[in-house]
Design an enzyme around this catalytic site. Structure first.
Site, PDB file in Angstrom:
ATOM      1  NE  ARG A  52      26.493  14.624  23.992  1.00  0.00           N
ATOM      2  CZ  ARG A  52      26.260  14.233  23.383  1.00  0.00           C
ATOM      3  NH1 ARG A  52      24.551  13.778  22.524  1.00  0.00           N
ATOM      4  NH2 ARG A  52      27.321  13.407  23.085  1.00  0.00           N
ATOM      5  CE  LYS A 147      26.729  10.460  24.720  1.00  0.00           C
ATOM      6  NZ  LYS A 147      24.965   9.683  24.548  1.00  0.00           N
ATOM      7  CD  GLU A 180      16.187  10.683  24.111  1.00  0.00           C
ATOM      8  OE1 GLU A 180      17.430  11.270  22.809  1.00  0.00           O
ATOM      9  OE2 GLU A 180      16.245  11.222  25.505  1.00  0.00           O
TER      10      GLU A 180
END
Length: 291
Positions: A52, A147, A180
Protein backbone atom coordinates in the site's frame (compact mmCIF):
# COMPACT_ATOMS: atom_id res chain seq x y z
CA UNK A 1 13.29 8.73 29.58
CA UNK A 2 12.26 10.04 26.16
CA UNK A 3 10.98 7.96 23.31
CA UNK A 4 13.37 7.02 20.51
CA UNK A 5 12.29 7.99 16.99
CA UNK A 6 13.76 7.15 13.59
CA UNK A 7 14.49 10.06 11.24
CA UNK A 8 16.13 9.59 7.85
CA UNK A 9 17.85 6.40 8.96
CA UNK A 10 19.08 7.66 12.34
CA UNK A 11 17.71 6.79 15.78
CA UNK A 12 17.48 9.74 18.16
CA UNK A 13 15.52 11.04 21.18
CA UNK A 14 12.22 12.53 20.08
CA UNK A 15 13.18 16.01 21.32
CA UNK A 16 16.16 16.00 18.93
CA UNK A 17 14.13 15.16 15.80
CA UNK A 18 13.58 18.13 13.49
CA UNK A 19 12.36 18.81 9.94
CA UNK A 20 12.76 22.07 7.99
CA UNK A 21 9.78 24.41 7.90
CA UNK A 22 9.91 24.18 4.10
CA UNK A 23 9.15 20.46 4.08
CA UNK A 24 6.30 19.91 1.60
CA UNK A 25 4.58 17.56 4.02
CA UNK A 26 4.12 20.51 6.35
CA UNK A 27 3.26 23.08 3.66
CA UNK A 28 1.02 21.00 1.38
CA UNK A 29 0.37 17.66 3.14
CA UNK A 30 2.55 16.34 0.30
CA UNK A 31 3.31 13.14 2.16
CA UNK A 32 2.11 9.61 2.68
CA UNK A 33 2.13 7.40 5.76
CA UNK A 34 1.47 3.94 7.12
CA UNK A 35 0.18 2.89 10.53
CA UNK A 36 1.22 -0.59 11.68
CA UNK A 37 0.14 -2.72 14.59
CA UNK A 38 2.90 -4.21 16.77
CA UNK A 39 2.01 -7.49 18.45
CA UNK A 40 4.46 -9.68 20.40
CA UNK A 41 7.20 -7.26 19.33
CA UNK A 42 6.50 -7.97 15.63
CA UNK A 43 5.03 -5.84 12.85
CA UNK A 44 1.61 -7.02 11.69
CA UNK A 45 1.14 -7.47 7.93
CA UNK A 46 4.39 -5.67 7.03
CA UNK A 47 4.42 -6.91 3.42
CA UNK A 48 0.85 -5.74 2.76
CA UNK A 49 1.56 -2.35 4.32
CA UNK A 50 4.55 -2.02 2.00
CA UNK A 51 2.37 -2.80 -1.00
CA UNK A 52 0.00 0.00 0.00
CA UNK A 53 2.85 2.40 0.78
CA UNK A 54 4.46 1.79 -2.61
CA UNK A 55 1.11 2.32 -4.33
CA UNK A 56 0.58 5.62 -2.48
CA UNK A 57 4.07 6.75 -3.45
CA UNK A 58 3.48 5.81 -7.08
CA UNK A 59 0.13 7.62 -7.24
CA UNK A 60 1.86 10.81 -6.08
CA UNK A 61 4.90 10.19 -8.30
CA UNK A 62 7.18 9.97 -5.27
CA UNK A 63 10.12 7.61 -5.39
CA UNK A 64 10.63 4.85 -2.81
CA UNK A 65 13.07 5.86 -0.12
CA UNK A 66 14.83 2.56 0.58
CA UNK A 67 14.42 -1.17 0.08
CA UNK A 68 11.73 -3.04 1.99
CA UNK A 69 14.43 -4.99 3.79
CA UNK A 70 16.20 -1.85 4.98
CA UNK A 71 12.90 -0.30 6.03
CA UNK A 72 11.90 -3.45 7.92
CA UNK A 73 15.24 -3.58 9.75
CA UNK A 74 14.99 0.10 10.62
CA UNK A 75 11.49 -0.23 12.04
CA UNK A 76 12.32 -3.39 13.97
CA UNK A 77 15.31 -1.56 15.44
CA UNK A 78 12.97 1.21 16.54
CA UNK A 79 10.66 -1.30 18.21
CA UNK A 80 13.61 -2.85 20.05
CA UNK A 81 14.98 0.51 21.21
CA UNK A 82 11.62 1.49 22.65
CA UNK A 83 11.09 -1.93 24.22
CA UNK A 84 7.50 -2.25 23.01
CA UNK A 85 5.67 -5.56 22.69
CA UNK A 86 2.22 -4.29 21.70
CA UNK A 87 1.81 -0.79 20.30
CA UNK A 88 1.13 1.37 17.25
CA UNK A 89 3.93 2.17 14.79
CA UNK A 90 3.72 5.23 12.56
CA UNK A 91 5.80 5.73 9.39
CA UNK A 92 5.74 9.04 7.48
CA UNK A 93 7.32 9.86 4.10
CA UNK A 94 7.33 13.40 2.70
CA UNK A 95 8.32 14.50 -0.79
CA UNK A 96 11.09 16.60 0.73
CA UNK A 97 11.89 20.26 1.42
CA UNK A 98 11.84 23.13 -1.06
CA UNK A 99 10.85 26.80 -1.08
CA UNK A 100 7.04 27.11 -1.00
CA UNK A 101 5.73 26.49 -4.51
CA UNK A 102 2.82 24.38 -5.70
CA UNK A 103 5.08 22.99 -8.41
CA UNK A 104 7.89 20.85 -7.13
CA UNK A 105 11.28 20.24 -8.74
CA UNK A 106 12.63 16.80 -9.47
CA UNK A 107 15.30 15.22 -7.35
CA UNK A 108 14.00 16.18 -3.92
CA UNK A 109 15.22 13.99 -1.06
CA UNK A 110 12.29 12.48 0.85
CA UNK A 111 12.18 12.91 4.61
CA UNK A 112 11.27 9.71 6.43
CA UNK A 113 10.46 9.32 10.10
CA UNK A 114 8.82 6.77 12.37
CA UNK A 115 7.75 6.49 16.00
CA UNK A 116 5.81 4.20 18.31
CA UNK A 117 2.92 5.02 20.61
CA UNK A 118 0.43 3.12 22.81
CA UNK A 119 -2.57 1.36 21.31
CA UNK A 120 -5.93 3.11 21.18
CA UNK A 121 -8.22 0.08 21.32
CA UNK A 122 -6.83 -1.99 24.20
CA UNK A 123 -4.48 -4.95 24.31
CA UNK A 124 -5.08 -8.17 22.37
CA UNK A 125 -5.41 -10.20 25.58
CA UNK A 126 -8.09 -7.90 27.00
CA UNK A 127 -11.80 -8.06 26.18
CA UNK A 128 -12.38 -5.74 23.20
CA UNK A 129 -13.43 -2.24 24.12
CA UNK A 130 -16.86 -1.22 22.75
CA UNK A 131 -16.57 1.61 20.25
CA UNK A 132 -19.37 4.17 20.28
CA UNK A 133 -19.75 6.03 16.99
CA UNK A 134 -21.36 9.30 15.95
CA UNK A 135 -22.16 10.09 12.32
CA UNK A 136 -20.44 12.98 10.58
CA UNK A 137 -20.39 14.21 6.97
CA UNK A 138 -17.54 12.85 4.87
CA UNK A 139 -15.83 15.95 3.48
CA UNK A 140 -12.45 14.44 2.59
CA UNK A 141 -10.67 14.93 -0.73
CA UNK A 142 -11.63 12.63 -3.59
CA UNK A 143 -8.57 10.31 -3.48
CA UNK A 144 -9.20 8.55 -0.20
CA UNK A 145 -7.54 5.41 -1.57
CA UNK A 146 -4.14 7.15 -1.27
CA UNK A 147 -2.94 7.19 2.32
CA UNK A 148 -1.77 10.80 2.49
CA UNK A 149 -1.21 12.95 5.56
CA UNK A 150 -4.09 15.22 4.43
CA UNK A 151 -6.31 14.25 7.37
CA UNK A 152 -8.17 17.47 8.16
CA UNK A 153 -11.49 15.94 7.08
CA UNK A 154 -11.00 13.14 9.59
CA UNK A 155 -9.92 15.60 12.28
CA UNK A 156 -13.16 17.55 11.86
CA UNK A 157 -15.28 14.38 11.78
CA UNK A 158 -13.64 13.09 14.95
CA UNK A 159 -14.26 16.42 16.65
CA UNK A 160 -17.97 16.12 15.81
CA UNK A 161 -17.93 12.66 17.39
CA UNK A 162 -16.09 13.87 20.49
CA UNK A 163 -18.61 16.67 21.04
CA UNK A 164 -21.40 14.10 20.71
CA UNK A 165 -19.84 12.01 23.48
CA UNK A 166 -18.73 9.24 21.12
CA UNK A 167 -15.38 7.53 20.69
CA UNK A 168 -15.05 7.74 16.91
CA UNK A 169 -16.78 9.16 13.83
CA UNK A 170 -18.75 7.23 11.24
CA UNK A 171 -18.50 9.22 8.03
CA UNK A 172 -21.47 9.59 5.70
CA UNK A 173 -21.08 10.43 2.00
CA UNK A 174 -23.27 13.08 0.30
CA UNK A 175 -25.41 10.29 -1.20
CA UNK A 176 -26.25 9.05 2.31
CA UNK A 177 -24.10 5.91 2.22
CA UNK A 178 -21.63 5.00 4.94
CA UNK A 179 -17.98 5.23 3.91
CA UNK A 180 -15.80 4.41 6.95
CA UNK A 181 -14.79 5.61 10.39
CA UNK A 182 -12.43 8.48 11.01
CA UNK A 183 -9.44 6.15 11.27
CA UNK A 184 -10.92 2.65 10.86
CA UNK A 185 -12.81 0.50 8.38
CA UNK A 186 -16.44 -0.24 9.26
CA UNK A 187 -18.72 -3.26 8.73
CA UNK A 188 -22.20 -4.46 9.61
CA UNK A 189 -23.51 -7.99 10.04
CA UNK A 190 -27.01 -9.18 9.17
CA UNK A 191 -28.16 -12.79 9.29
CA UNK A 192 -24.55 -13.93 9.67
CA UNK A 193 -23.38 -12.05 6.53
CA UNK A 194 -20.69 -9.37 6.67
CA UNK A 195 -21.47 -6.27 4.61
CA UNK A 196 -18.36 -4.43 3.38
CA UNK A 197 -18.30 -1.31 1.27
CA UNK A 198 -16.48 -2.17 -1.99
CA UNK A 199 -13.00 -0.76 -2.46
CA UNK A 200 -12.86 2.37 -4.60
CA UNK A 201 -11.46 5.87 -4.41
CA UNK A 202 -14.11 6.58 -1.75
CA UNK A 203 -12.39 4.64 1.04
CA UNK A 204 -8.94 3.61 2.18
CA UNK A 205 -7.95 0.01 1.39
CA UNK A 206 -7.36 -0.88 5.05
CA UNK A 207 -4.72 -3.54 5.69
CA UNK A 208 -6.47 -4.84 8.81
CA UNK A 209 -9.67 -4.84 6.72
CA UNK A 210 -7.91 -6.89 4.05
CA UNK A 211 -6.56 -9.48 6.48
CA UNK A 212 -9.87 -9.70 8.37
CA UNK A 213 -11.72 -10.42 5.11
CA UNK A 214 -9.22 -13.17 4.26
CA UNK A 215 -9.85 -14.67 7.69
CA UNK A 216 -13.62 -14.42 7.16
CA UNK A 217 -13.24 -16.26 3.85
CA UNK A 218 -11.15 -18.98 5.50
CA UNK A 219 -13.88 -19.38 8.12
CA UNK A 220 -16.53 -19.75 5.42
CA UNK A 221 -18.33 -16.56 6.40
CA UNK A 222 -20.30 -14.84 3.66
CA UNK A 223 -19.09 -11.36 2.72
CA UNK A 224 -21.35 -9.08 0.68
CA UNK A 225 -19.70 -6.17 -1.16
CA UNK A 226 -22.34 -3.46 -0.99
CA UNK A 227 -22.90 0.15 -0.04
CA UNK A 228 -25.38 0.78 2.75
CA UNK A 229 -26.95 3.67 4.65
CA UNK A 230 -27.16 4.68 8.27
CA UNK A 231 -30.66 3.18 8.39
CA UNK A 232 -29.14 -0.14 7.35
CA UNK A 233 -26.64 0.18 10.19
CA UNK A 234 -29.48 0.64 12.68
CA UNK A 235 -31.14 -2.54 11.37
CA UNK A 236 -27.95 -4.61 11.63
CA UNK A 237 -27.52 -7.51 14.05
CA UNK A 238 -24.02 -6.34 14.95
CA UNK A 239 -21.35 -3.93 13.75
CA UNK A 240 -17.60 -3.70 14.11
CA UNK A 241 -14.59 -1.69 12.98
CA UNK A 242 -11.05 -2.73 12.11
CA UNK A 243 -7.77 -0.86 12.46
CA UNK A 244 -4.07 -1.39 13.00
CA UNK A 245 -4.16 -0.19 16.59
CA UNK A 246 -7.44 -1.87 17.58
CA UNK A 247 -7.63 -5.11 15.54
CA UNK A 248 -11.37 -6.00 15.37
CA UNK A 249 -13.45 -3.81 17.68
CA UNK A 250 -17.20 -4.11 18.39
CA UNK A 251 -19.54 -1.18 17.70
CA UNK A 252 -22.58 -1.45 20.00
CA UNK A 253 -24.08 1.96 19.19
CA UNK A 254 -24.15 4.73 16.60
CA UNK A 255 -25.61 8.17 17.33
CA UNK A 256 -26.77 6.85 20.70
CA UNK A 257 -28.85 4.10 19.06
CA UNK A 258 -28.15 0.51 20.01
CA UNK A 259 -27.00 -1.93 17.33
CA UNK A 260 -28.49 -5.39 17.73
CA UNK A 261 -28.59 -6.36 21.40
CA UNK A 262 -25.85 -3.88 22.25
CA UNK A 263 -23.35 -6.63 23.05
CA UNK A 264 -20.29 -7.86 21.17
CA UNK A 265 -21.72 -10.11 18.44
CA UNK A 266 -20.75 -13.69 17.73
CA UNK A 267 -19.29 -12.85 14.30
CA UNK A 268 -17.24 -9.99 15.75
CA UNK A 269 -15.95 -12.22 18.57
CA UNK A 270 -15.00 -14.98 16.14
CA UNK A 271 -13.26 -12.61 13.72
CA UNK A 272 -11.22 -10.91 16.44
CA UNK A 273 -10.01 -14.22 17.84
CA UNK A 274 -9.15 -15.73 14.46
CA UNK A 275 -7.61 -12.49 13.15
CA UNK A 276 -5.16 -12.41 16.05
CA UNK A 277 -4.30 -16.06 15.50
CA UNK A 278 -3.73 -15.47 11.79
CA UNK A 279 -1.41 -12.49 12.18
CA UNK A 280 0.62 -14.24 14.86
CA UNK A 281 1.06 -17.22 12.54
CA UNK A 282 2.34 -14.89 9.82
CA UNK A 283 5.19 -13.35 11.84
CA UNK A 284 7.73 -16.02 10.91
CA UNK A 285 7.36 -15.01 7.26
CA UNK A 286 8.00 -11.28 7.77
CA UNK A 287 11.76 -11.21 7.26
CA UNK A 288 11.86 -14.28 5.02
CA UNK A 289 9.54 -12.61 2.49
CA UNK A 290 12.07 -9.79 2.04
CA UNK A 291 14.99 -12.00 1.03
Amino acid sequence: MSRTVWLNGTYMPEEKAQLPIFDRGLLFADAVYEGFGILDGQIIDFHYHMQRLNRSLAELEMRPTMSEGALYDGLMGLIARNGVEEAFLYLHVTRGAHDRDYLYPGGLSPNVFAFTQPLHGGLAADPPQPLRLASAPDIRWARRDIKTSNLLGQVLAKEIARKAGADEALMIAPDGTVTECGAMSFFIVRNGCIYARPLSRDILPGITRQTMLRVADDLGLKVVDATYTLDDVFRADEAFATGASSYVQPVPEVDGRQIGDGETGTVTTLLRREYLKAVRASFRNNRASLQ
